[in-house]
Design an enzyme around this catalytic site. Structure first.
Site, PDB file in Angstrom:
ATOM      1  N   CYS A  23     -33.036  42.138  12.660  1.00  0.00           N
ATOM      2  CA  CYS A  23     -34.139  43.076  12.406  1.00  0.00           C
ATOM      3  C   CYS A  23     -34.075  44.343  13.249  1.00  0.00           C
ATOM      4  CB  CYS A  23     -35.490  42.379  12.628  1.00  0.00           C
ATOM      5  SG  CYS A  23     -35.838  41.982  14.362  1.00  0.00           S
ATOM      6  N   CYS A  71     -31.637  42.895  18.124  1.00  0.00           N
ATOM      7  CA  CYS A  71     -31.503  41.773  17.196  1.00  0.00           C
ATOM      8  C   CYS A  71     -30.560  42.134  16.049  1.00  0.00           C
ATOM      9  CB  CYS A  71     -32.874  41.383  16.644  1.00  0.00           C
ATOM     10  SG  CYS A  71     -32.803  40.085  15.387  1.00  0.00           S
ATOM     11  N   CYS A  75     -35.264  37.386  20.319  1.00  0.00           N
ATOM     12  CA  CYS A  75     -35.964  38.376  19.515  1.00  0.00           C
ATOM     13  C   CYS A  75     -37.419  37.928  19.419  1.00  0.00           C
ATOM     14  CB  CYS A  75     -35.344  38.475  18.116  1.00  0.00           C
ATOM     15  SG  CYS A  75     -36.297  39.513  16.979  1.00  0.00           S
ATOM     16  N   GLU A  87      -4.158  -3.330  15.275  1.00  0.00           N
ATOM     17  CA  GLU A  87      -4.309  -2.640  13.995  1.00  0.00           C
ATOM     18  C   GLU A  87      -5.065  -1.336  14.199  1.00  0.00           C
ATOM     19  OE1 GLU A  87      -5.588  -5.598  10.753  1.00  0.00           O
ATOM     20  OE2 GLU A  87      -5.984  -6.662  12.633  1.00  0.00           O
ATOM     21  N   ASP A 108     -11.740   4.570  10.129  1.00  0.00           N
ATOM     22  CA  ASP A 108     -13.098   5.104  10.224  1.00  0.00           C
ATOM     23  C   ASP A 108     -13.672   5.229   8.816  1.00  0.00           C
ATOM     24  OD1 ASP A 108     -15.369   6.055  11.385  1.00  0.00           O
ATOM     25  OD2 ASP A 108     -14.619   8.066  11.778  1.00  0.00           O
ATOM     26  N   LYS A 135      -7.909   1.204  13.702  1.00  0.00           N
ATOM     27  CA  LYS A 135      -9.333   1.044  13.375  1.00  0.00           C
ATOM     28  C   LYS A 135      -9.723   2.164  12.410  1.00  0.00           C
ATOM     29  CE  LYS A 135     -13.882   0.311  15.460  1.00  0.00           C
ATOM     30  NZ  LYS A 135     -14.605   1.316  14.701  1.00  0.00           N
ATOM     31  N   LYS A 191     -11.751   2.334  21.752  1.00  0.00           N
ATOM     32  CA  LYS A 191     -12.249   3.580  21.165  1.00  0.00           C
ATOM     33  C   LYS A 191     -11.512   4.764  21.795  1.00  0.00           C
ATOM     34  CE  LYS A 191     -15.000   3.315  18.529  1.00  0.00           C
ATOM     35  NZ  LYS A 191     -16.463   3.286  18.497  1.00  0.00           N
ATOM     36  N   TYR A 199      -8.252  -6.229   6.010  1.00  0.00           N
ATOM     37  CA  TYR A 199      -7.860  -6.606   7.370  1.00  0.00           C
ATOM     38  C   TYR A 199      -8.168  -8.059   7.725  1.00  0.00           C
ATOM     39  CZ  TYR A 199     -12.825  -5.563   8.299  1.00  0.00           C
ATOM     40  OH  TYR A 199     -14.202  -5.524   8.265  1.00  0.00           O
ATOM     41  N   CYS A 248     -39.416  38.991  12.133  1.00  0.00           N
ATOM     42  CA  CYS A 248     -37.954  38.989  11.999  1.00  0.00           C
ATOM     43  C   CYS A 248     -37.555  38.074  10.836  1.00  0.00           C
ATOM     44  CB  CYS A 248     -37.297  38.493  13.288  1.00  0.00           C
ATOM     45  SG  CYS A 248     -35.501  38.301  13.166  1.00  0.00           S
TER      46      CYS A 248
END
Length: 674
Positions: A413, A410, A428, A119, A123, A121, A316, A228, A433
Site C-alpha cells: 500500500c 509497505c 505496516c 529395510e 514414507d 522405511k 529416523k 513388508y 492495507c
C-alpha cells in the site's frame, strides 16, 4: 474387437481366462518386476478386448479381473475393520547409541546368535491386505492399530497389488502404499495448473488419495506399494522374516529389493549410514530404516509392549540439509501488518518435497547470517517443518551477489513501515492495507478458523481482486451467480462452495473468535474465551478486569480484546455476521476443572509434536482439555508429558534433555479411551 459380439459363451469364457493370465503376467512384469515384455499399446489392446468381452457377457466379469482396477462408484463412507492381529507401531532410534542400546536389549534374551533384517522405511500409508483362497477380498488402513478403515476399492487401483495370488492361499499381509516421485510431481503440476493447492509431500498425497470416497481419483494417482510382512505366518512354513519376504515375492507381491540381512549391529549401522547418503537418489520417499530381528521364533520370545514390538526399531533420519542458490528475496505482508522476507530458491528436493521458498523471518536475521541475493545457501527441512536457511557458503561467492535492502514503505500500500517498541519486525500499520485485509480473509476461512472448504488462498485472492469481498461479512453474501463467473469454478465447485459457506454458519463461537484475527488471540485463547463467556454478546460486554480474571488471559491480550470490540467497524461487522445467520454461541463442552477430574491428564501440562495419524492435532487437544489437561505449544521444565508423533523434531530433543515423560500417539489414544 471384430467378431467378439458373435463369440459363444464357452469360447468367450476361454478367451477371458486367457486374457486374465496374459494381462496379469504383463502387469506383474511392468509394475512389480519393472521389466515389461510388451509395449503399452499391446497391454491396452488386450485390456480393451477383455472389457468388450465382459460387456458382451457380464457373467464373466469377476472380482479379480484386470478391468476392476479403474475405480468404481463413489462411496458414502468407509466401514470400520478389525485387524486380524494388531498393527503395532515401532519404537524410534535417532542415533547410533539408540541402535546399540536396542541391540543390547535384544541380546539379553537372544545371546549372540542372531541376525537382523534392515529395510527402507517407506514414507507412505500403512495398510493390511486380506486374501481368501488367493483372491484379494479386503484392504484396510492401520487406523489405531486395532481398528482401521476399509479402503478395498481404492487399493484395487494400485496395479502392483495382485488381485489373485499365484497360490490359492488365505493370508493377511502388511505393506506401505506410497506415491512415487514422478507421480507426485505430475499430480502437483496438474493441481497448480487448475489453481488448486498442491500437496505438501508424497506421503500426504498418498494418504489423501486412499482416504477419499471416489476410487476414480485413486486410480488416476498412479500409487505403488511395497509389502513388508505377514500378519500371521503359522500356516506358511516360514521361519524367518527374510524368508517371509521371499515367500511374498513367490505369491506375486512387490517387496523392496534394497533390504539387507545383517549379522551384527555394526553391519546395521553401516547400512543406515549408507542410506542416509543415498536416499535422495530414490524415486520414492523414505524417512528412516526399519531394523527387525530375523528369526520369527526369537521375535515371539522377545514379545511386545502394548504398543510396539521389542524385536524391531525404526531409525529416523536426521533433518536433511541441501545446498542451493538463493535467487531473490520476496516480501509479503501478513494479516497483522508484519512484513516478512522470504528466500526464493533454485528448486531443490529436501526431506520429501521440492523446496523453492524458505522463511527468512526478519531483517535482523538476514544481517546476522550475512545473506545476499545470489548466495549459495544451506537449507534444512525436517518433516513438515517450514524450510529454513541454515547458513551461507560465503567461500563460494563470485562477487556478483547483491546486498538486500529492506524497504522503508509497505510493498502493498506504500505506507511507511514502523518498528514497534520491543519488536524486531517491520510492520505496516495502515488498517486499510489490502494485503492485510486479504490475509485476514484467508485466515478467517482457514481450517482452524471457520474451515470453509473450497475457499483456499487462490480463490480468496481472486474474489478480493474482483472486489466481490471486502471483509469477512461479504463471504456470507456471495451468490451462485457471482461465483459461477469465476475462473476454474464450474457448477459442481460453486455448489460445493455455497454449501460449505452455509455450513460454516453453524460453527461454535471459538472458531469465529479465532477467525476474526484479534491481536494476541490464538486458537487456544479463543476457546477459553468462548467457554467462559458462552456468547459473543457476553464477551463484547466484558471489561479488562473481567478478562484478566480468567486464567491464561493476560493484560496485553485483555487490552487487545477490549480495543477490538470498541471499534465501530468491529461492532458493525458482528452485526452483519449475525444478520447472515452466523452462530454467536459456544457449542462445545464446558472444560473440566483439574480438581473435578480423576483423569490421568487432570492438572498436567502436555505438549503435542510431530505428525499424528490416528487423531488430528485439534482432536487430541480437545480430548485432553476435556479431561482437565492443559495443552501447551512449547516444552519447558513445567511440561509433564510430550506426545511425539512422526517426524518429531526439536521439541522431542528438548523433552529428552529435560527428562520429560514421552509417549507415542498410540499410548495417548489408549489413555484417552480408559
Amino acid at each position: 474387437m471384430k467378431g467378439l459380439e458373435n463369440m459363444d459363451l464357452q469360447n468367450a469364457e476361454a478367451r477371458v481366462k486367457e486374457l486374465h493370465n496374459l494381462l496379469n503376467q504383463y502387469g506383474y512384469e511392468y509394475y512389480v518386476l519393472d521389466k515389461p515384455s510388451v509395449p503399452d499399446s499391446e497391454y491396452d489392446r488386450l485390456l480393451k478386448e477383455l472389457m468388450e468381452l465382459e460387456n458382451e457377457h457380464p457373467q464373466l466379469k469377476t472380482a479379480d479381473s484386470p478391468t476392476q482396477r479403474v475405480g468404481g462408484e463413489i462411496l458414502d463412507m468407509f466401514e470400520k475393520v478389525e485387524h486380524q492381529t494388531p498393527m503395532l507401531s515401532l519404537g524410534n532410534a535417532f542415533n547410533e547409541e539408540d541402535l546399540r542400546s536396542f541391540d543390547r536389549r535384544v541380546r539379553q534374551t537372544a545371546g549372540e546368535n542372531l541376525s537382523y533384517v534392515c529395510e527402507l522405511k517407506i514414507d507412505g500409508l500403512a495398510v493390511a491386505l486380506k486374501y481368501e483362497d488367493g483372491l484379494f477380498i479386503q484392504g484396510a488402513t492401520r487406523g489405531d492399530g486395532t481398528i482401521g478403515e476399509d479402503i478395498t476399492v481404492n487399493l484395487r487401483t494400485i496395479r502392483s497389488i495382485p488381485l489373485r495370488l499365484s497360490e490359492p492361499v488365505s493370508i493377511e499381509v502388511r505393506g506401505e502404499a506410497f506415491m512415487p516421485g514422478r507421480s507426485f510431481e505430475a499430480l502437483n503440476k496438474g493441481k497448480e495448473e487448475r489453481g488448486e493447492e498442491p500437496f505438501a509431500n508424497p506421503r500426504n498425497a498418498a494418504a489423501g488419495s486412499l482416504r477419499q470416497l471416489d476410487p476414480r481419483i485413486a486410480a488416476s494417482r498412479n500409487l505403488d506399494i511395497f509389502l513388508y510382512g505377514i500378519s500371521n505366518t503359522g500356516d506358511t512354513g516360514v521361519e524367518s522374516h527374510s524368508a517371509g519376504l521371499d515367500y511374498l515375492e513367490t505369491l506375486g507381491f512387490k517387496t523392496n529389493k534394497e533390504r539387507r540381512k545383517c549379522a551384527s549391529i555394526e553391519e546395521v549401522i553401516e547400512y543406515v549410514s549408507s542410506w542416509t547418503e543415498k536416499r535422495p537418489n530414490l524415486d520414492y520417499d523414505i524417512d528412516g530404516i526399519v531394523i527387525k530381528v530375523d528369526s520369527l521364533a526369537l521375535q515371539e520370545e522377545l514379545g511386545a509392549t502394548a504398543k510396539s514390538p521389542r524385536w524391531a526399531i525404526a531409525y529416523k533420519f536426521p533433518a536433511e540439509e541441501v545446498v542451493t542458490t538463493l535467487r531473490d528475496i520476496e516480501l509479503s505482508v501478513g494479516r497483522t501488518g508484519v512484513v516478512t522476507p522470504t528466500a526464493l530458491l533454485e528448486p531443490v528436493r529436501v526431506a520429501g518435497t521440492t523446496v523453492q521458498r524458505a522463511s527468512l523471518h526478519n531483517e535482523d536475521l538476514i544481517r546476522e547470517k550475512d545473506i545476499k541475493i545470489g548466495d549459495k545457501v544451506v537449507v534444512k527441512k525436517a518433516g513438515d517443518i517450514i524450510p529454513e536457511v541454515v547458513n551461507v557458503l560465503a567461500e563460494q561467492r563470485t562477487g556478483e551477489e547483491r546486498e538486500f535492502i529492506m524497504p522503508t514503505h509497505c510493498p502493498e500500500c506504500g505506507s511507511e513501515l514502523v518498528r514497534l517498541e520491543g519488536e524486531v519486525a517491520l510492520r505496516c500499520i495502515n488498517p486499510k492495507c489490502p494485503a492485510q485485509i486479504r490475509e485476514g480473509l484467508i485466515h478467517f476461512v482457514s481450517r482452524n478458523a471457520m474451515n470453509i472448504d473450497g475457499l483456499g488462498e487462490k480463490v480468496v485472492s481472486q474474489l478480493f481482486a474482483k472486489e466481490l469481498i471486502k471483509d469477512v461479512a461479504d463471504l456470507y453474501k456471495l451468490t451462485h451467480e457471482a461465483l459461477i463467473g469465476m475462473e476454474r469454478m464450474g457448477e459442481k465447485s460453486v455448489n460445493n462452495l455455497v454449501q460449505a459457506i452455509e455450513a460454516s454458519k453453524q460453527n461454535s463461537l471459538e472458531k469465529l473468535l479465532f477467525g476474526l484475527g484479534i491481536r494476541h488471540v490464538g486458537a487456544k485463547a479463543a476457546k477459553t474465551l468462548a467457554q467462559h463467556f458462552s456468547s459473543m454478546d457476553n464477551l463484547m460486554a466484558a471489561s479488562e478486569d473481567d478478562l484478566t480474571a480468567i486464567n491464561e488471559i493476560g493484560g496485553k491480550m485483555a487490552g487487545a480484546i477490549v480495543a477490538f470490540f470498541e471499534q465501530e467497524e468491529a461492532k458493525e461487522l458482528i452485526r452483519e455476521l449475525k444478520e447472515s445467520g452466523v452462530n454467536m454461541e459456544y457449542k462445545g463442552p464446558k472444560p473440566v476443572a483439574a480438581e473435578d477430574s480423576d483423569s490421568f491428564f487432570a492438572g498436567k501440562t502436555i505438549v503435542l509434536t510431530g505428525k499424528l495419524s490416528i487423531l488430528s492435532r485439534n482432536e487430541a487437544k480437545e480430548k485432553i482439555e476435556a479431561l482437565g489437561g492443559n495443552v501447551s505449544g512449547s516444552v519447558s521444565k513445567k511440561t509433564d508429558l510430550l506426545i511425539a508423533g512422526e517426524d518429531a523434531g526439536s521439541k522431542l530433543a528438548k523433552a529428552q534433555d529435560l527428562g520429560i515423560d514421552i509417549w507415542n500417539e498410540e499410548q495417548l489414544v489408549e489413555e484417552l479411551n480408559n
